[in-house]
Scaffold this active site. Sequence first.
Site, PDB file in Angstrom:
ATOM      1  N   ALA A  88      -0.775  -2.616   1.016  1.00 52.73           N
ATOM      2  CA  ALA A  88      -2.277  -2.900   0.777  1.00 52.73           C
ATOM      3  C   ALA A  88      -2.612  -2.698  -0.620  1.00 52.73           C
ATOM      4  O   ALA A  88      -3.759  -3.348  -1.033  1.00 52.73           O
ATOM      5  CB  ALA A  88      -2.771  -1.999   1.852  1.00 52.73           C
ATOM      6  N   PHE A  91      -5.275   1.662   3.461  1.00 51.02           N
ATOM      7  CA  PHE A  91      -5.633   2.805   4.404  1.00 51.02           C
ATOM      8  C   PHE A  91      -5.760   4.001   3.803  1.00 51.02           C
ATOM      9  O   PHE A  91      -6.551   4.944   4.550  1.00 51.02           O
ATOM     10  CB  PHE A  91      -4.365   2.426   5.632  1.00 51.02           C
ATOM     11  CG  PHE A  91      -4.408   1.583   6.371  1.00 51.02           C
ATOM     12  CD1 PHE A  91      -5.641   0.724   6.457  1.00 51.02           C
ATOM     13  CD2 PHE A  91      -3.473   1.343   7.339  1.00 51.02           C
ATOM     14  CE1 PHE A  91      -5.886  -0.407   7.333  1.00 51.02           C
ATOM     15  CE2 PHE A  91      -3.679   0.338   8.303  1.00 51.02           C
ATOM     16  CZ  PHE A  91      -4.714  -0.486   8.374  1.00 51.02           C
ATOM     17  N   HIS A 131       3.569  -8.136   8.823  1.00 49.02           N
ATOM     18  CA  HIS A 131       2.566  -7.918   9.815  1.00 49.02           C
ATOM     19  C   HIS A 131       1.799  -9.170  10.331  1.00 49.02           C
ATOM     20  O   HIS A 131       0.570  -8.700  10.884  1.00 49.02           O
ATOM     21  CB  HIS A 131       1.891  -6.754   9.138  1.00 49.02           C
ATOM     22  CG  HIS A 131       2.691  -5.556   9.086  1.00 49.02           C
ATOM     23  ND1 HIS A 131       2.522  -4.316   8.121  1.00 49.02           N
ATOM     24  CD2 HIS A 131       4.016  -4.974   9.709  1.00 49.02           C
ATOM     25  CE1 HIS A 131       3.323  -3.688   8.412  1.00 49.02           C
ATOM     26  NE2 HIS A 131       4.334  -3.811   9.253  1.00 49.02           N
ATOM     27  N   CYS A 156      -2.073 -17.769  26.999  1.00 52.08           N
ATOM     28  CA  CYS A 156      -1.300 -19.202  26.912  1.00 52.08           C
ATOM     29  C   CYS A 156      -0.853 -19.475  25.431  1.00 52.08           C
ATOM     30  O   CYS A 156      -0.066 -20.516  25.329  1.00 52.08           O
ATOM     31  CB  CYS A 156      -2.320 -20.304  27.372  1.00 52.08           C
ATOM     32  SG  CYS A 156      -3.351 -20.740  26.292  1.00 52.08           S
ATOM     33  N   SER A 161       2.331   2.816   0.555  1.00 55.34           N
ATOM     34  CA  SER A 161       2.436   4.327   0.490  1.00 55.34           C
ATOM     35  C   SER A 161       4.011   4.479   1.135  1.00 55.34           C
ATOM     36  O   SER A 161       4.325   5.608   1.237  1.00 55.34           O
ATOM     37  CB  SER A 161       1.636   4.821   1.484  1.00 55.34           C
ATOM     38  OG  SER A 161       1.710   4.337   2.955  1.00 55.34           O
TER      39      SER A 161
HETATM   40  P1  CNA Z   1      -1.375   2.109   2.634  1.00 53.50           P
HETATM   41  O1  CNA Z   1      -0.433   3.172   3.544  1.00 53.50           O
HETATM   42  O2  CNA Z   1      -2.777   2.144   2.458  1.00 53.50           O
HETATM   43  O3  CNA Z   1      -0.654   2.590   0.981  1.00 53.50           O
HETATM   44  C1  CNA Z   1      -1.407   1.933  -0.102  1.00 53.50           C
HETATM   45  C2  CNA Z   1      -0.804   2.348  -1.420  1.00 53.50           C
HETATM   46  O4  CNA Z   1      -0.986   1.772  -2.233  1.00 53.50           O
HETATM   47  C3  CNA Z   1      -1.407   3.810  -1.480  1.00 53.50           C
HETATM   48  O5  CNA Z   1      -0.011   4.733  -1.662  1.00 53.50           O
HETATM   49  C4  CNA Z   1      -1.905   3.942  -2.942  1.00 53.50           C
HETATM   50  O6  CNA Z   1      -1.834   4.803  -3.682  1.00 53.50           O
HETATM   51  C5  CNA Z   1      -1.281   2.622  -3.624  1.00 53.50           C
HETATM   52  N1  CNA Z   1      -2.716   1.695  -4.433  1.00 53.50           N
HETATM   53  C6  CNA Z   1      -3.620   1.733  -3.972  1.00 53.50           C
HETATM   54  N2  CNA Z   1      -4.412   0.714  -4.830  1.00 53.50           N
HETATM   55  C7  CNA Z   1      -3.436   0.424  -5.842  1.00 53.50           C
HETATM   56  C8  CNA Z   1      -3.190  -0.431  -6.955  1.00 53.50           C
HETATM   57  N3  CNA Z   1      -4.449  -0.880  -7.391  1.00 53.50           N
HETATM   58  N4  CNA Z   1      -2.190  -0.416  -7.592  1.00 53.50           N
HETATM   59  C9  CNA Z   1      -1.066   0.446  -7.364  1.00 53.50           C
HETATM   60  N5  CNA Z   1      -1.178   1.251  -6.034  1.00 53.50           N
HETATM   61  C10 CNA Z   1      -2.052   0.911  -5.575  1.00 53.50           C
HETATM   62  O7  CNA Z   1      -0.900   0.735   2.671  1.00 53.50           O
HETATM   63  P2  CNA Z   1       0.597   0.304   3.255  1.00 53.50           P
HETATM   64  O8  CNA Z   1       0.545  -1.307   2.819  1.00 53.50           O
HETATM   65  O9  CNA Z   1       1.602   1.062   2.582  1.00 53.50           O
HETATM   66  O10 CNA Z   1       0.444   0.437   4.748  1.00 53.50           O
HETATM   67  C11 CNA Z   1       0.886  -0.355   5.510  1.00 53.50           C
HETATM   68  C12 CNA Z   1      -0.078  -1.013   6.224  1.00 53.50           C
HETATM   69  C13 CNA Z   1      -1.590  -1.091   5.703  1.00 53.50           C
HETATM   70  C14 CNA Z   1       0.348  -2.491   6.731  1.00 53.50           C
HETATM   71  O11 CNA Z   1       0.370  -2.504   8.306  1.00 53.50           O
HETATM   72  C15 CNA Z   1      -0.868  -3.228   6.388  1.00 53.50           C
HETATM   73  O12 CNA Z   1      -1.116  -4.475   7.188  1.00 53.50           O
HETATM   74  C16 CNA Z   1      -2.022  -2.508   6.159  1.00 53.50           C
HETATM   75  N6  CNA Z   1      -3.276  -2.909   5.464  1.00 53.50           N
HETATM   76  C17 CNA Z   1      -3.374  -4.175   5.084  1.00 53.50           C
HETATM   77  C18 CNA Z   1      -4.359  -4.540   4.010  1.00 53.50           C
HETATM   78  C19 CNA Z   1      -4.404  -5.928   3.548  1.00 53.50           C
HETATM   79  O13 CNA Z   1      -3.642  -6.846   4.232  1.00 53.50           O
HETATM   80  N7  CNA Z   1      -4.814  -6.240   2.341  1.00 53.50           N
HETATM   81  C20 CNA Z   1      -5.451  -3.640   3.935  1.00 53.50           C
HETATM   82  C21 CNA Z   1      -5.138  -2.513   4.605  1.00 53.50           C
HETATM   83  C22 CNA Z   1      -4.134  -1.914   5.333  1.00 53.50           C
END
Ligand code: CNA
Length: 241
Positions: free
Chosen positions: A25, A36, A122, A133, A192
């Site tokens: 994300a 998240f 995902h 269906c 994360s």
């Molecule tokens: P998460 O757990 O929210 O972690 C996001 C990580 O990204 C955190 O550790 C932040 O510190 C870091 N972060 C945030 N902004 C930046 C940036 N600009 N540069 C570098 N790092 C940054 O999200 P994960 O993806 O780890 O968790 C998985 C879930 C979140 C998945 O199932 C996704 O589908 C789900 N999700 C997706 C979206 C999307 O499609 N854009 C949005 C929100 C959640």
Amino acid sequence: MDIAGIRKLNDWVQASDNIVFFGGAGVSTESGIPDFRSVDGLYHQQWKYPPEEILSHSFFERDPAEYYRFHREKLVIDGVEPNRAHRKLAELEEKGKLRAVITQNIDGLHQAAGSKKVLELHGSILRAYCSRCRRPYSQEVINHGEGVPRCSCGGVIRPDIVLYEEPLDQDIMEEAVRYIRNAEILIIGGTSLNVYPAAGLIRYYRGQKLVLVNLSETPYDSYADLVIHEKIGEVFSRIAV
Ligand code: CNA
């Protein structure tokens, strides 16, 4: 700005034609989509249920109306554009340096930036189908309609995303494992590394250039060969193609 870290990453990228990117994300926050777990992420906003519960299979079955309220208010953000990270990854692929993007995101922004090989672990909110269906539907009915969208068969139309409690697509997982296992450089960014089984993919990497680009610390920082705690869009804008 971690200039030394970014320079090292740039040197590695210039010398390789076998890079794989694995992201989450945080890759899309600079496009205006909240993640998240950051402080301004969805987990810290006021909502009747935690996002993990609303985005679960049992919740969707139990209360699709509330699910869709959350979906349309929080997951669908109109007018979002790919940012510098998405675009740089697409350019690296175009130049023959990057083999695949593996993403946990459901926003379709890698494809919008021009990436071709995108493994969506995902799923995507840009696709929908009937939960009874399986007839496919356009994203309009789920993302911009009102109430609970229903198929002509009476079933509830759902987004083509993997909800919590649901298994990941095994073919996509196996392909992701193959790319990671064979990668020379694995760049992991904006995740994360808390959500399994996706986060477990990192264990398949066998190379010596594991790079983590994430704003906050992750449980895997000590495994990485290079850790950069900066915004991924800013880091990638400094990588040459
Ligand atoms: P998460 O757990 O929210 O972690 C996001 C990580 O990204 C955190 O550790 C932040 O510190 C870091 N972060 C945030 N902004 C930046 C940036 N600009 N540069 C570098 N790092 C940054 O999200 P994960 O993806 O780890 O968790 C998985 C879930 C979140 C998945 O199932 C996704 O589908 C789900 N999700 C997706 C979206 C999307 O499609 N854009 C949005 C929100 C959640």
